[in-house]
Write a protein that holds these residues in place. Structure first.
Motif, PDB file in Angstrom:
ATOM      1  N   MET A  95      -5.174   1.096  -0.380  1.00 38.33           N
ATOM      2  CA  MET A  95      -5.685   1.434   0.938  1.00 38.33           C
ATOM      3  C   MET A  95      -6.625   0.341   1.399  1.00 38.33           C
ATOM      4  SD  MET A  95      -4.237   4.464   1.098  1.00 38.33           S
ATOM      5  CE  MET A  95      -5.051   5.382   2.388  1.00 38.33           C
ATOM      6  N   ASP A  96      -6.677   0.113   2.717  1.00 41.94           N
ATOM      7  CA  ASP A  96      -7.599  -0.877   3.260  1.00 41.94           C
ATOM      8  C   ASP A  96      -8.930  -0.225   3.588  1.00 41.94           C
ATOM      9  OD1 ASP A  96      -6.850   0.680   5.344  1.00 41.94           O
ATOM     10  OD2 ASP A  96      -6.059  -0.921   6.614  1.00 41.94           O
ATOM     11  N   GLU A  98     -10.106   0.716   6.394  1.00 40.21           N
ATOM     12  CA  GLU A  98     -10.008   1.771   7.406  1.00 40.21           C
ATOM     13  C   GLU A  98      -9.260   3.004   6.920  1.00 40.21           C
ATOM     14  OE1 GLU A  98      -8.183   0.013  10.751  1.00 40.21           O
ATOM     15  OE2 GLU A  98      -9.796  -1.449  11.112  1.00 40.21           O
ATOM     16  N   ASN A 100      -6.062   3.005   5.842  1.00 38.90           N
ATOM     17  CA  ASN A 100      -4.614   2.912   6.053  1.00 38.90           C
ATOM     18  C   ASN A 100      -3.937   2.356   4.801  1.00 38.90           C
ATOM     19  OD1 ASN A 100      -5.001   3.752   8.734  1.00 38.90           O
ATOM     20  ND2 ASN A 100      -5.409   1.633   9.386  1.00 38.90           N
ATOM     21  N   ILE A 101      -2.686   2.684   4.645  1.00 35.95           N
ATOM     22  CA  ILE A 101      -1.929   2.222   3.482  1.00 35.95           C
ATOM     23  C   ILE A 101      -1.582   0.745   3.670  1.00 35.95           C
ATOM     24  CG2 ILE A 101       0.164   2.522   2.107  1.00 35.95           C
ATOM     25  CD1 ILE A 101       0.216   5.426   2.986  1.00 35.95           C
ATOM     26  N   LYS A 102      -1.817  -0.046   2.656  1.00 42.23           N
ATOM     27  CA  LYS A 102      -1.515  -1.479   2.703  1.00 42.23           C
ATOM     28  C   LYS A 102      -0.070  -1.684   2.234  1.00 42.23           C
ATOM     29  CE  LYS A 102      -4.535  -4.416   1.306  1.00 42.23           C
ATOM     30  NZ  LYS A 102      -5.489  -5.164   0.453  1.00 42.23           N
ATOM     31  N   TYR A 103       0.828  -1.745   3.227  1.00 47.06           N
ATOM     32  CA  TYR A 103       2.228  -1.947   2.890  1.00 47.06           C
ATOM     33  C   TYR A 103       2.521  -3.396   2.494  1.00 47.06           C
ATOM     34  CZ  TYR A 103       2.991   2.663   4.911  1.00 47.06           C
ATOM     35  OH  TYR A 103       2.962   3.997   5.168  1.00 47.06           O
ATOM     36  N   THR A 120       0.595  -9.534   8.806  1.00 49.69           N
ATOM     37  CA  THR A 120       0.321  -8.823  10.052  1.00 49.69           C
ATOM     38  C   THR A 120       0.144  -9.820  11.181  1.00 49.69           C
ATOM     39  OG1 THR A 120      -2.062  -8.818   9.597  1.00 49.69           O
ATOM     40  CG2 THR A 120      -0.796  -6.928   8.803  1.00 49.69           C
TER      41      THR A 120
END
Length: 374
Positions: A95-96, A98, A100-103, A120
């Motif tokens: 996870m980052d 924020e 969110n999942i780090k794809y 990104t």
């Protein structure tokens, strides 16, 4: 419980049978003993001397023992030394900041920190630099950075000096200067100066820290290790004459080196050279090439002779043509001198002289110089 024991009651008949296995030894005993109570024969390896062509594949082939040294294949008894080639390709969930999942962790897996992966659109945007970020530092920041740099350099130098002192202790050992009083045994003072005693100053000679070591350290041979594991060999076989002939290695005979100066017979040299064993074979294409050269030479000669004959024939024709022209010109000139019309002239009129032919008057005129009346 005491009353149950006195009555001869077995409590194990009342309790349920355990579902699990207490130890792996009980499992092996259950596997060895069949349902009928008879023993099941385990798989065994062939006896010593009869293992030709047999290769251990499974753990049962080793019979809870080690590898077979006379079988030259990779063996892993009890799976010792065997690496599992199956590697997991699953990446841990990250996870980052924020939440969110780090794809993009899939892209960074298996890469070093030096590899930059732009996963990104934010990574492609140029960073905006503030004016305050590019200002020159003030004097205080310069002095602080200079002190930090000096401390880091001193730390590196001190580490190197300490390592050098540890490797060469004679650099760090400094003895104080000593003064010794020397008095001769006879005490007569038979020196040039007449002194009866001397004061000797003893001090260590200076050592150059950058000087090369004066002694070369040689590694002593390692002592014998623990006795090796005995290697099991096949039973000895009787050596036949064919085996002895196959193992007979002839001595090396070189045409360039003879370090020990042995006298080697010529037949041995020829046998080592291999000239007598090799048969000279000439390729058939050499004969074809020679025959092609001869045919090409004959064809070229015929062509040259034909060209020469044609040239000679052409020269003869040109010469005959010129002779005929000259004869015709001479004939016309004679007819003009006599006043007769040449053959083929109509009306008996005198024809015009041919070009490049002088007029008759000029032939009759004298060739000498000077003017004279006629």
């Amino acid at each position: 419980m005491s009353s149950i024991r006195t009555q001869g009651f077995d409590i194990s008949s009342v309790l349920p049978k355990p579902k699990g296995i207490a130890s792996r030894w009980e499992a092996e005993e259950e596997d060895d003993v069949g349902p009928a109570g008879g023993g099941v024969q385990k798989k065994q390896a062939p006896p010593q001397g009869k293992r030709k062509g047999w290769i251990p594949r499974t753990l049962e082939d080793f019979c809870d023992g080690g590898a077979f040294p006379e079988i030259h294949v990779a063996q892993f008894p009890l799976d010792m030394g065997k690496t599992d080639a199956r590697t997991s390709k699953t990446v841990a969930l990250q996870m980052d900041s924020e939440g969110n999942i780090k794809y993009d962790a899939i892209l960074n897996s298996g890469r070093t920190h030096k590899t930059i992966v732009q996963s990104t659109a934010r990574d492609l945007v140029a960073r905006q630099v503030h004016e305050m970020d590019v200002d020159r530092p003030d004097q205080d920041e310069l002095s602080i950075k200079a002190q930090e740099t000096q401390a880091a350099l001193e730390k590196i130098l001190n580490g190197k000096i300490t390592a050098a002192k540890t490797a060469r202790p004679e650099i760090n050992q400094k003895k104080e200067t000593e003064y010794l009083r020397y008095i001769p045994k006879d005490g007569k003072g038979n020196t040039n100066s007449g002194a009866r005693e001397r004061i000797i100053q003893m001090h260590e000679a200076p050592v150059d820290p950058l000087d090369l070591p004066k002694f070369k350290h040689k590694k002593a041979p390692r002592g014998p290790p623990s006795p090796p594991v005995p290697v099991m060999h096949s039973p000895p076989r009787k050596v036949t004459s064919k085996d002895m002939a196959d193992w007979k290695i002839p001595p090396c005979v070189s045409n360039w080196k003879n370090a020990k100066g042995y006298t080697i017979p010529l037949d041995k040299r020829l046998a080592a050279d291999g000239r007598g064993h090799s048969q000279v074979v000439i390729n058939d294409k050499f004969a074809q090439f020679s025959e092609s050269l001869l045919i090409a030479q004959e064809v070229a000669r015929e062509g040259i002779s034909a060209r020469i004959r044609e040239r000679e024939r052409q020269q003869r024709l040109d010469k005959d043509k010129k002779d005929e022209e000259l004869r015709q010109l001479a004939r016309d000139a004679r007819l003009m001198r006599t006043g007769a019309a040449p053959l083929g002239a109509p009306g008996g009129a005198a024809p015009m002289p041919p070009p490049n032919f002088p007029p008759p008057d000029m032939d009759d005129a004298p060739r000498g110089g000077g003017g004279g009346g006629g």
